[in-house]
Design an enzyme around this catalytic site. Sequence first.
Site, PDB file in Angstrom:
ATOM      1  N   ARG A  69      49.684 119.513 102.767  1.00 49.97           N
ATOM      2  CA  ARG A  69      48.492 119.071 102.272  1.00 49.97           C
ATOM      3  C   ARG A  69      48.346 117.909 101.320  1.00 49.97           C
ATOM      4  NH1 ARG A  69      48.071 124.698 101.914  1.00 49.97           N
ATOM      5  NH2 ARG A  69      46.736 125.386 103.617  1.00 49.97           N
TER       6      ARG A  69
ATOM      7  N   LYS B 134      41.630  93.055  95.456  1.00 47.73           N
ATOM      8  CA  LYS B 134      41.350  94.218  96.223  1.00 47.73           C
ATOM      9  C   LYS B 134      41.346  95.553  95.464  1.00 47.73           C
ATOM     10  CE  LYS B 134      42.071  97.024 100.328  1.00 47.73           C
ATOM     11  NZ  LYS B 134      42.812  97.222 101.495  1.00 47.73           N
TER      12      LYS B 134
ATOM     13  N   ASN C 224      34.856  93.199 104.322  1.00 49.81           N
ATOM     14  CA  ASN C 224      34.767  92.937 105.845  1.00 49.81           C
ATOM     15  C   ASN C 224      34.142  91.638 106.236  1.00 49.81           C
ATOM     16  OD1 ASN C 224      35.543  95.922 106.607  1.00 49.81           O
ATOM     17  ND2 ASN C 224      33.650  96.359 106.073  1.00 49.81           N
TER      18      ASN C 224
ATOM     19  N   HIS D 165      36.091  91.669 114.760  1.00 52.34           N
ATOM     20  CA  HIS D 165      36.199  93.074 115.571  1.00 52.34           C
ATOM     21  C   HIS D 165      35.707  92.966 116.850  1.00 52.34           C
ATOM     22  CE1 HIS D 165      36.895  95.758 111.611  1.00 52.34           C
ATOM     23  NE2 HIS D 165      38.116  95.211 112.343  1.00 52.34           N
TER      24      HIS D 165
ATOM     25  N   GLU E  86      43.706  86.802 105.745  1.00 58.19           N
ATOM     26  CA  GLU E  86      42.995  87.819 104.886  1.00 58.19           C
ATOM     27  C   GLU E  86      43.227  87.398 103.439  1.00 58.19           C
ATOM     28  OE1 GLU E  86      41.760  90.737 105.611  1.00 58.19           O
ATOM     29  OE2 GLU E  86      42.266  91.107 107.666  1.00 58.19           O
TER      30      GLU E  86
ATOM     31  N   LYS F 173      43.667 103.899 102.186  1.00 57.92           N
ATOM     32  CA  LYS F 173      43.347 104.209 103.378  1.00 57.92           C
ATOM     33  C   LYS F 173      44.499 104.555 104.377  1.00 57.92           C
ATOM     34  CE  LYS F 173      38.694 102.233 103.961  1.00 57.92           C
ATOM     35  NZ  LYS F 173      38.023 101.313 104.573  1.00 57.92           N
TER      36      LYS F 173
ATOM     37  N   ARG G   2      32.797  97.548  98.226  1.00 60.92           N
ATOM     38  CA  ARG G   2      34.140  97.538  99.042  1.00 60.92           C
ATOM     39  C   ARG G   2      33.825  96.868 100.523  1.00 60.92           C
ATOM     40  NH1 ARG G   2      39.177 101.729  99.509  1.00 60.92           N
ATOM     41  NH2 ARG G   2      40.277 100.786 101.084  1.00 60.92           N
TER      42      ARG G   2
ATOM     43  N   HIS H 230      44.635  90.042 115.074  1.00 58.64           N
ATOM     44  CA  HIS H 230      43.517  90.670 113.921  1.00 58.64           C
ATOM     45  C   HIS H 230      43.234  89.463 113.056  1.00 58.64           C
ATOM     46  CE1 HIS H 230      41.239  92.925 111.318  1.00 58.64           C
ATOM     47  NE2 HIS H 230      41.825  92.829 110.225  1.00 58.64           N
TER      48      HIS H 230
ATOM     49  N   GLU I 154      33.883 103.054 100.027  1.00 55.83           N
ATOM     50  CA  GLU I 154      33.216 102.158 100.527  1.00 55.83           C
ATOM     51  C   GLU I 154      31.887 102.778 100.722  1.00 55.83           C
ATOM     52  OE1 GLU I 154      35.303 100.268 103.895  1.00 55.83           O
ATOM     53  OE2 GLU I 154      33.534  99.547 104.928  1.00 55.83           O
TER      54      GLU I 154
ATOM     55  N   HIS J 112      35.130  90.194 109.535  1.00 55.46           N
ATOM     56  CA  HIS J 112      35.474  91.385 110.355  1.00 55.46           C
ATOM     57  C   HIS J 112      34.395  91.815 111.397  1.00 55.46           C
ATOM     58  CE1 HIS J 112      38.708  91.135 107.487  1.00 55.46           C
ATOM     59  NE2 HIS J 112      39.517  92.243 108.193  1.00 55.46           N
TER      60      HIS J 112
HETATM   61  P1  NAD Z   1      52.315  95.504 112.034  1.00 52.75           P
HETATM   62  O1  NAD Z   1      52.678  96.554 111.264  1.00 52.75           O
HETATM   63  O2  NAD Z   1      52.187  95.832 113.523  1.00 52.75           O
HETATM   64  O3  NAD Z   1      53.465  94.385 111.757  1.00 52.75           O
HETATM   65  C1  NAD Z   1      53.409  93.145 112.867  1.00 52.75           C
HETATM   66  C2  NAD Z   1      54.812  92.997 113.216  1.00 52.75           C
HETATM   67  O4  NAD Z   1      55.747  92.423 112.350  1.00 52.75           O
HETATM   68  C3  NAD Z   1      55.513  94.180 113.970  1.00 52.75           C
HETATM   69  O5  NAD Z   1      56.042  93.781 115.230  1.00 52.75           O
HETATM   70  C4  NAD Z   1      56.383  94.298 112.976  1.00 52.75           C
HETATM   71  O6  NAD Z   1      57.469  95.211 113.540  1.00 52.75           O
HETATM   72  C5  NAD Z   1      56.868  93.152 112.493  1.00 52.75           C
HETATM   73  N1  NAD Z   1      57.363  92.973 111.182  1.00 52.75           N
HETATM   74  C6  NAD Z   1      56.788  93.349 109.969  1.00 52.75           C
HETATM   75  N2  NAD Z   1      57.489  93.181 109.078  1.00 52.75           N
HETATM   76  C7  NAD Z   1      58.498  92.354 109.382  1.00 52.75           C
HETATM   77  C8  NAD Z   1      59.303  91.475 108.740  1.00 52.75           C
HETATM   78  N3  NAD Z   1      59.566  91.319 107.435  1.00 52.75           N
HETATM   79  N4  NAD Z   1      60.204  90.634 109.461  1.00 52.75           N
HETATM   80  C9  NAD Z   1      60.093  90.784 110.896  1.00 52.75           C
HETATM   81  N5  NAD Z   1      59.228  91.425 111.491  1.00 52.75           N
HETATM   82  C10 NAD Z   1      58.452  92.185 110.816  1.00 52.75           C
HETATM   83  O7  NAD Z   1      51.066  94.745 111.594  1.00 52.75           O
HETATM   84  P2  NAD Z   1      50.201  94.553 110.227  1.00 52.75           P
HETATM   85  O8  NAD Z   1      49.453  93.249 110.616  1.00 52.75           O
HETATM   86  O9  NAD Z   1      51.280  94.526 109.280  1.00 52.75           O
HETATM   87  O10 NAD Z   1      49.347  95.642 110.014  1.00 52.75           O
HETATM   88  C11 NAD Z   1      48.116  95.936 111.138  1.00 52.75           C
HETATM   89  C12 NAD Z   1      47.839  97.293 110.995  1.00 52.75           C
HETATM   90  O11 NAD Z   1      47.239  97.491 109.410  1.00 52.75           O
HETATM   91  C13 NAD Z   1      46.698  97.812 111.887  1.00 52.75           C
HETATM   92  O12 NAD Z   1      47.111  98.862 112.305  1.00 52.75           O
HETATM   93  C14 NAD Z   1      45.409  97.866 111.087  1.00 52.75           C
HETATM   94  O13 NAD Z   1      44.406  98.788 111.321  1.00 52.75           O
HETATM   95  C15 NAD Z   1      46.143  98.191 109.666  1.00 52.75           C
HETATM   96  N6  NAD Z   1      45.459  97.876 108.346  1.00 52.75           N
HETATM   97  C16 NAD Z   1      45.192  99.079 107.449  1.00 52.75           C
HETATM   98  C17 NAD Z   1      44.419  98.659 106.285  1.00 52.75           C
HETATM   99  C18 NAD Z   1      44.303  99.795 105.409  1.00 52.75           C
HETATM  100  O14 NAD Z   1      43.329  99.519 104.431  1.00 52.75           O
HETATM  101  N7  NAD Z   1      44.948 100.921 105.582  1.00 52.75           N
HETATM  102  C19 NAD Z   1      43.804  97.417 106.057  1.00 52.75           C
HETATM  103  C20 NAD Z   1      44.144  96.303 106.877  1.00 52.75           C
HETATM  104  C21 NAD Z   1      44.937  96.721 108.119  1.00 52.75           C
HETATM  105 MG    MG Z   2      41.411  93.151 108.220  1.00 53.42          MG
END
Ligand code: NAD
Ligand code: MG
Length: 370
Positions: free
Chosen positions: A124, A230, A248, A255, A188, A146, A244, A273, A240, A251
């Site tokens: 939990r 943020k 978006n 999206h 971003e 999140k 918050r 993205h 949100e 976005h």
């Molecule tokens: P990701 O985690 O897929 O990373 C992008 C790529 O870079 C991957 O292939 C990874 O293996 C590689 N990588 C990461 N760090 C590296 C490094 N230092 N050197 C070499 N390669 C590296 O993508 P992302 O863009 O980091 O995250 C996208 C995700 O984040 C989505 O699932 C999205 O929904 C989520 N997200 C969540 C929130 C939230 O508030 N929780 C906000 C925005 C996005």
């Molecule tokens: Mg985004």
Amino acid sequence: MSAPRTVEVGGAAPYTIAIAPGLLDDGHCLAAGIRGKHVLLASDANVAPLYADGVEAALRRARPGLAIGRFVIPPGEHEKTLVRFGEAMGALAALGATRDATVIALGGGVVGDLAGFAAACWMRGIDVVQLPTTLLAMVDSSVGGKTAVDLPAGKNLVGAFHPPRAVVADTRALRTLPKRELRAGLAEVVKYGAIFDAGFLDWLDANADALLARDDAALAEAIARSCEFKADVVARDPREHGDRALLNFGHTFGHAIETEQGYAGTSGDGLNHGEAVAVGMVLAARLSTALGLAPMADAVHLQALLQRFGLPTGMPAGLAPERLLARMRLDKKADAGGIRFVLWDGAGRARLVTGVGDAEVLATLADTRS
Ligand code: NAD
Ligand code: MG
């Protein structure tokens, strides 16, 4: 090493974001949030070979008694699933993780969201420490609490609010990040300036070359400022219900583009993205101008800044405006009142607008070609 930049995130469960080059080797910083003796180090198969051994060694130097397990998933959004979540539960069980255990998320947003959700659910809720290694994760996904996994029916449909115990961002880790991923993160970063602070947009313009060259000081400044924006909005509106939603900006359009392209960004033939958000921000700025809310010059400046960062700013070929509008109506952020657009009154001043006419939206989409 000089002291890291820090950003405090308030709310019911406050935490600190530390930002500096070399922090992944700083065992005391990494271990500061760890309370028990069990640690599950979660990562993906791109990041683990680069950084996991170093992180584990630094932790062992700082806390010799730790029991450290590893959980490594293949890279990519399509791995952010309930199946991988189940495997993470199995890894925690195999480790014998107790209620004071810590999950460490070493990677981008995919690892952060999945590992954060695993931490939210094991017994939990146990601690998660985020070690973001993409710029997007440093400025966005690791901050705000999140966590989620995807379902075939849609992204982030299963999740929880579970703030991290600490966030440690090592700017040096960005040196190995593919350039396209760096740019996606910069989109971003630009977003924060667009919605909150025109002066930050000027700073980004002045420091664009340093950021693209991955200069540690410029990156640390951009990350710290972004996290402050943020953290501030998340503290005001953790779940949100209000402000918050300004995050978006770009976005709703973005999206729609991503879904219409079938999330083809990772396979190379669509926008990722950040790229889709870049186009979306230009669309939002232009729609604002079309509605008489904001000066055209601000939209032009935003577009030029995004282009300096190598980001696309026009609608990809082959996307019909009518289909994008239909997608936006299905967005989970739309409700009975129709599409809620985040528009702006000019650089640095975003606001929510409902009741925008279809004709204006379609005209903006048709006019913003790449
Ligand atoms: P990701 O985690 O897929 O990373 C992008 C790529 O870079 C991957 O292939 C990874 O293996 C590689 N990588 C990461 N760090 C590296 C490094 N230092 N050197 C070499 N390669 C590296 O993508 P992302 O863009 O980091 O995250 C996208 C995700 O984040 C989505 O699932 C999205 O929904 C989520 N997200 C969540 C929130 C939230 O508030 N929780 C906000 C925005 C996005
Ligand atoms: Mg985004």
